[in-house]
Design a protein around this motif. Sequence first.
Motif, PDB file in Angstrom:
ATOM      1  N   ASP A  21       0.819  -1.208   0.000  1.00  0.00           N
ATOM      2  CA  ASP A  21       0.000   0.000   0.000  1.00  0.00           C
ATOM      3  C   ASP A  21       0.854   1.259   0.000  1.00  0.00           C
ATOM      4  OD1 ASP A  21      -2.305  -1.491  -0.007  1.00  0.00           O
ATOM      5  OD2 ASP A  21      -2.623  -1.340   2.156  1.00  0.00           O
ATOM      6  N   LEU A  22       1.976   1.210   0.682  1.00  0.00           N
ATOM      7  CA  LEU A  22       2.837   2.391   0.765  1.00  0.00           C
ATOM      8  C   LEU A  22       3.537   2.686  -0.556  1.00  0.00           C
ATOM      9  CD1 LEU A  22       4.464   1.809   4.266  1.00  0.00           C
ATOM     10  CD2 LEU A  22       2.618   3.380   3.668  1.00  0.00           C
ATOM     11  N   TRP A  23       4.243   1.712  -1.104  1.00  0.00           N
ATOM     12  CA  TRP A  23       5.010   1.996  -2.312  1.00  0.00           C
ATOM     13  C   TRP A  23       4.143   2.049  -3.560  1.00  0.00           C
ATOM     14  CZ3 TRP A  23       4.986  -1.515  -6.179  1.00  0.00           C
ATOM     15  CH2 TRP A  23       4.781  -2.859  -5.851  1.00  0.00           C
ATOM     16  N   MET A  24       3.085   1.219  -3.631  1.00  0.00           N
ATOM     17  CA  MET A  24       2.225   1.271  -4.810  1.00  0.00           C
ATOM     18  C   MET A  24       1.466   2.590  -4.879  1.00  0.00           C
ATOM     19  SD  MET A  24       0.725  -2.600  -5.266  1.00  0.00           S
ATOM     20  CE  MET A  24      -0.658  -1.995  -6.172  1.00  0.00           C
ATOM     21  N   GLY A  25       0.986   3.033  -3.749  1.00  0.00           N
ATOM     22  CA  GLY A  25       0.277   4.312  -3.719  1.00  0.00           C
ATOM     23  C   GLY A  25       1.162   5.453  -4.186  1.00  0.00           C
ATOM     24  N   SER A  26       2.403   5.422  -3.770  1.00  0.00           N
ATOM     25  CA  SER A  26       3.356   6.461  -4.164  1.00  0.00           C
ATOM     26  C   SER A  26       3.620   6.431  -5.670  1.00  0.00           C
ATOM     27  CB  SER A  26       4.660   6.270  -3.392  1.00  0.00           C
ATOM     28  OG  SER A  26       5.619   7.199  -3.811  1.00  0.00           O
ATOM     29  N   VAL A  27       3.811   5.241  -6.217  1.00  0.00           N
ATOM     30  CA  VAL A  27       4.070   5.102  -7.653  1.00  0.00           C
ATOM     31  C   VAL A  27       2.857   5.562  -8.455  1.00  0.00           C
ATOM     32  CG1 VAL A  27       4.473   3.441  -9.517  1.00  0.00           C
ATOM     33  CG2 VAL A  27       5.788   3.279  -7.404  1.00  0.00           C
ATOM     34  N   ILE A  28       1.679   5.094  -8.062  1.00  0.00           N
ATOM     35  CA  ILE A  28       0.462   5.454  -8.791  1.00  0.00           C
ATOM     36  C   ILE A  28       0.195   6.954  -8.686  1.00  0.00           C
ATOM     37  CG2 ILE A  28      -2.045   5.149  -8.838  1.00  0.00           C
ATOM     38  CD1 ILE A  28      -1.467   2.173  -8.096  1.00  0.00           C
ATOM     39  N   HIS A  29       0.405   7.513  -7.522  1.00  0.00           N
ATOM     40  CA  HIS A  29       0.225   8.960  -7.348  1.00  0.00           C
ATOM     41  C   HIS A  29       1.158   9.734  -8.279  1.00  0.00           C
ATOM     42  CE1 HIS A  29      -0.578  12.771  -5.374  1.00  0.00           C
ATOM     43  NE2 HIS A  29       0.725  12.960  -5.359  1.00  0.00           N
ATOM     44  N   THR A  30       2.399   9.313  -8.353  1.00  0.00           N
ATOM     45  CA  THR A  30       3.356   9.983  -9.235  1.00  0.00           C
ATOM     46  C   THR A  30       2.931   9.878 -10.692  1.00  0.00           C
ATOM     47  OG1 THR A  30       5.191   9.609  -7.704  1.00  0.00           O
ATOM     48  CG2 THR A  30       5.773  10.028 -10.007  1.00  0.00           C
ATOM     49  N   LEU A  31       2.511   8.684 -11.099  1.00  0.00           N
ATOM     50  CA  LEU A  31       2.066   8.498 -12.479  1.00  0.00           C
ATOM     51  C   LEU A  31       0.875   9.399 -12.810  1.00  0.00           C
ATOM     52  CD1 LEU A  31       2.314   4.618 -12.807  1.00  0.00           C
ATOM     53  CD2 LEU A  31       3.676   6.295 -14.066  1.00  0.00           C
ATOM     54  N   CYS A  32      -0.061   9.502 -11.887  1.00  0.00           N
ATOM     55  CA  CYS A  32      -1.269  10.303 -12.132  1.00  0.00           C
ATOM     56  C   CYS A  32      -1.017  11.800 -12.010  1.00  0.00           C
ATOM     57  CB  CYS A  32      -2.369   9.910 -11.149  1.00  0.00           C
ATOM     58  SG  CYS A  32      -3.033   8.261 -11.371  1.00  0.00           S
ATOM     59  N   GLU A  33      -0.549  12.201 -10.870  1.00  0.00           N
ATOM     60  CA  GLU A  33      -0.452  13.622 -10.555  1.00  0.00           C
ATOM     61  C   GLU A  33       0.704  14.335 -11.244  1.00  0.00           C
ATOM     62  OE1 GLU A  33      -2.708  15.425  -8.855  1.00  0.00           O
ATOM     63  OE2 GLU A  33      -3.904  13.585  -8.822  1.00  0.00           O
ATOM     64  N   ARG A  34       1.848  13.725 -11.250  1.00  0.00           N
ATOM     65  CA  ARG A  34       3.026  14.394 -11.815  1.00  0.00           C
ATOM     66  C   ARG A  34       3.197  14.160 -13.307  1.00  0.00           C
ATOM     67  NH1 ARG A  34       7.593  13.159  -7.250  1.00  0.00           N
ATOM     68  NH2 ARG A  34       6.457  14.069  -5.510  1.00  0.00           N
ATOM     69  N   LEU A  35       2.796  12.969 -13.775  1.00  0.00           N
ATOM     70  CA  LEU A  35       3.070  12.606 -15.167  1.00  0.00           C
ATOM     71  C   LEU A  35       1.827  12.565 -16.049  1.00  0.00           C
ATOM     72  CD1 LEU A  35       5.730   9.840 -14.473  1.00  0.00           C
ATOM     73  CD2 LEU A  35       6.113  12.247 -15.029  1.00  0.00           C
ATOM     74  N   GLY A  36       0.653  12.705 -15.461  1.00  0.00           N
ATOM     75  CA  GLY A  36      -0.580  12.811 -16.227  1.00  0.00           C
ATOM     76  C   GLY A  36      -1.144  11.525 -16.808  1.00  0.00           C
ATOM     77  N   TYR A  37      -0.823  10.389 -16.215  1.00  0.00           N
ATOM     78  CA  TYR A  37      -1.335   9.119 -16.708  1.00  0.00           C
ATOM     79  C   TYR A  37      -2.648   8.743 -16.024  1.00  0.00           C
ATOM     80  CZ  TYR A  37       2.987   7.847 -19.116  1.00  0.00           C
ATOM     81  OH  TYR A  37       4.054   7.805 -19.968  1.00  0.00           O
ATOM     82  N   ARG A  38      -3.479   8.042 -16.754  1.00  0.00           N
ATOM     83  CA  ARG A  38      -4.613   7.335 -16.178  1.00  0.00           C
ATOM     84  C   ARG A  38      -4.063   5.939 -15.919  1.00  0.00           C
ATOM     85  NH1 ARG A  38      -9.301   4.159 -18.526  1.00  0.00           N
ATOM     86  NH2 ARG A  38      -7.953   4.038 -20.348  1.00  0.00           N
ATOM     87  N   VAL A  39      -4.166   5.446 -14.688  1.00  0.00           N
ATOM     88  CA  VAL A  39      -3.521   4.187 -14.317  1.00  0.00           C
ATOM     89  C   VAL A  39      -4.557   3.080 -14.158  1.00  0.00           C
ATOM     90  CG1 VAL A  39      -2.057   3.023 -12.621  1.00  0.00           C
ATOM     91  CG2 VAL A  39      -1.657   5.427 -13.162  1.00  0.00           C
ATOM     92  N   ILE A  40      -4.302   1.972 -14.852  1.00  0.00           N
ATOM     93  CA  ILE A  40      -5.098   0.756 -14.719  1.00  0.00           C
ATOM     94  C   ILE A  40      -4.249  -0.217 -13.913  1.00  0.00           C
ATOM     95  CG2 ILE A  40      -6.246  -1.127 -15.954  1.00  0.00           C
ATOM     96  CD1 ILE A  40      -7.329   1.678 -16.696  1.00  0.00           C
ATOM     97  N   THR A  41      -4.738  -0.672 -12.763  1.00  0.00           N
ATOM     98  CA  THR A  41      -3.980  -1.619 -11.941  1.00  0.00           C
ATOM     99  C   THR A  41      -4.516  -3.026 -12.154  1.00  0.00           C
ATOM    100  OG1 THR A  41      -5.405  -1.281 -10.022  1.00  0.00           O
ATOM    101  CG2 THR A  41      -3.424   0.081 -10.169  1.00  0.00           C
TER     102      THR A  41
END
Length: 80
Positions: A21-41
Amino acid sequence: MTIKTALFIYNPASGTAENADLWMGSVIHTLCERLGYRVITFATTPGMTGSQMLSAYEGNPDLIVVAGGDGTIRLLLGAL
């Protein structure tokens, strides 16, 4: 603006699953917020093939992120 799609495939049974939960949330947040991706897990299951992993998204993702052991990564690379 075109929205980019990232497919995030992870193996919940791998050693990296600890505190996922800690590292995945951080990665997904970065992909969405900083890089503008829509993330499918997508979580893998035992016996799954690389092709089945890729079918988690029916289009062509702009980015594929894989988190898991060597086997998960090897299966996915073999399917590309």
